[in-house]
Write an enzyme that holds these catalytic residues in place. Structure first.
Site, PDB file in Angstrom:
ATOM      1  N   LEU A 224       0.862  -1.189   0.000  1.00 51.86           N
ATOM      2  CA  LEU A 224       0.000   0.000   0.000  1.00 51.86           C
ATOM      3  C   LEU A 224       0.894   1.233   0.000  1.00 51.86           C
ATOM      4  O   LEU A 224       1.805   1.324   0.825  1.00 51.86           O
ATOM      5  CB  LEU A 224      -0.893   0.051   1.251  1.00 51.86           C
ATOM      6  N   HIS A 225       0.627   2.161  -0.914  1.00 48.89           N
ATOM      7  CA  HIS A 225       1.445   3.376  -0.883  1.00 48.89           C
ATOM      8  C   HIS A 225       0.732   4.614  -1.421  1.00 48.89           C
ATOM      9  O   HIS A 225       1.203   5.729  -1.227  1.00 48.89           O
ATOM     10  CB  HIS A 225       2.728   3.163  -1.704  1.00 48.89           C
ATOM     11  N   ARG A 226      -0.397   4.449  -2.091  1.00 53.16           N
ATOM     12  CA  ARG A 226      -1.031   5.616  -2.722  1.00 53.16           C
ATOM     13  C   ARG A 226      -1.608   6.556  -1.676  1.00 53.16           C
ATOM     14  O   ARG A 226      -2.223   6.123  -0.702  1.00 53.16           O
ATOM     15  CB  ARG A 226      -2.117   5.170  -3.708  1.00 53.16           C
TER      16      ARG A 226
END
Length: 391
Positions: A224-226
């Site tokens: 997860l990074h957005r």
């Protein structure tokens, strides 16, 4: 690392190949190999903007991908989107003046891609865009703006899927500028799969318990990074809570992005991941992630690249986004959009664990030869332009 061949015109400059962030490296490695193997070989100069500035991670990626060291590093580092784009432009312009390239090749949709393309447009240097025409139709994504504007500037556009042409023609890009070649990300995956690191070794090196992934159900891989998923406390909390629930039935390996880790600490959400069935890892190298993905039961991610890699590997993927610029991974591959809705995520995981997950098929031209097709087409295109100028 300027590759030359006696049959290449001496007055035709090198192809300046630009990388800036991690996803670019996987795309550029097979392209450079194909340029060197083509006859005549295309002279190339590899430029790293330094947008991805973690030296240790850069070194690992270059080694894993057998990617030559950059000839030039602009070392722009991190900043806001505007400052970073402007800094790349300012530092890139002198390179064009000194190298006088035949063209500049950019890949993907990061800030460096658009920044270098803009400088070329101002300096009348041809732009070649690899991975053109992909659209999420979400202008709130900075990457979407980068994609659209780069394609408007580009002189030669290489697409990964046939639907990209419809996007480009709708935006006024002439069809003769577009060439469907396939997916260079898959070139890298196929070339490196035999070198992938075993998942148990990856966990052992990172200090995790390798026994976690020996569960009879298998294990899932999470990234997860957005900003839309990790920058708001309520959204991130809901996602971590559902991951904790999922881990009760399927152990999870969470390769955590620095941005996500910082926000978990800032919002005080670390307790949600304190479970013996969730292994949190630092960012992993390409061969480590490839090994984890290839053996996974499923992938939970908001990454664009993992949608493609999971499709190529035949691993079901639940994409934690409302849209995707890679529709072929849904239409033909193993990908399903679930957004940030905990109920949709739970339902998707249950379907996969019950055996009802997508098996998918390999899309057209995802065959490991996309870079070869780019080399053949670009060589012919550049030589024809050169003959027209001198003739």
């Amino acid at each position: 690392m300027i590759l030359t061949d006696e049959h290449w015109p001496s007055d035709l400059g090198p192809v300046v190949c630009v990388v800036g962030a991690r996803p670019n490296f996987m795309k550029m490695a097979p392209i450079l190999r194909a340029f060197g193997a083509h006859r005549p070989a295309l002279p190339t100069l590899l430029l790293h903007t330094g947008q991805h500035y973690d030296k240790d991670m850069n070194d690992r990626l270059f080694a894993d991908l057998r990617l030559p060291r950059p000839d030039i590093n602009l070392e722009v580092g991190s900043a806001t989107h505007a400052v970073q784009t402007a800094e790349v432009m300012k530092r890139f312009e002198p390179v064009l003046d000194s190298q006088r390239p035949s063209c500049v090749l950019v890949v993907g949709d990061v800030n460096s891609t658009l920044a270098c393309a803009l400088v070329c447009a101002k300096k009348d240097v041809p732009v070649v865009h690899v991975e053109a025409g992909l659209r999420s139709h979400d202008r709130a994504m900075p990457e979407e703006i980068n994609r659209v504007l780069t394609d408007q500037i580009a002189d030669r556009l290489y697409t990964t899927e046939r639907s990209a042409l419809a996007n480009l023609t709708r935006e006024g890009v002439a069809e003769e500028r577009v060439c469907f070649v396939g997916n260079v990300m898959i070139d890298s995956l196929l070339a490196n799969r035999e070198f992938a690191q075993a998942p148990a070794k990856t966990l052992q090196i990172a200090g995790g318990d390798p026994a976690v992934i020996d569960d009879p159900c298998g294990y899932g891989v999470v990234t997860l990074h957005r900003p839309s998923n990790v920058d708001r406390s309520d959204t991130l909390q809901a996602l971590l809570a559902v991951l904790r629930e999922v881990s009760d039935g399927l152990p999870l390996v969470f390769a955590m992005h620095p941005r996500t880790r910082a926000n978990i600490e800032r919002f005080g959400l670390g307790e949600l991941l304190r479970s013996p069935r969730i292994v949190v890892l630092p960012p992993q190298g390409y061969l480590e992630m490839l090994g984890l993905l290839a053996s996974a039961k499923l992938v939970l991610s908001d990454s664009g690249g993992l949608q493609e890699e999971s499709t190529a590997l035949g691993v079901p993927c639940l994409t934690i986004r409302e849209n995707t610029e890679r529709p072929i991974t849904i239409e033909q591959g193993t990908n399903t959009l679930v957004g940030a809705d905990p109920q949709a995520i739970r339902r998707g995981v249950d379907e996969i664990l019950s055996g009802a997950g997508k098996s998918g098929r390999i899309p057209e031209f995802w065959d490991g030869r996309a870079a070869e097709r780019i080399a053949a087409d670009l060589s012919a295109w550049l030589l024809a332009r050169h003959a027209q100028r001198v003739g």
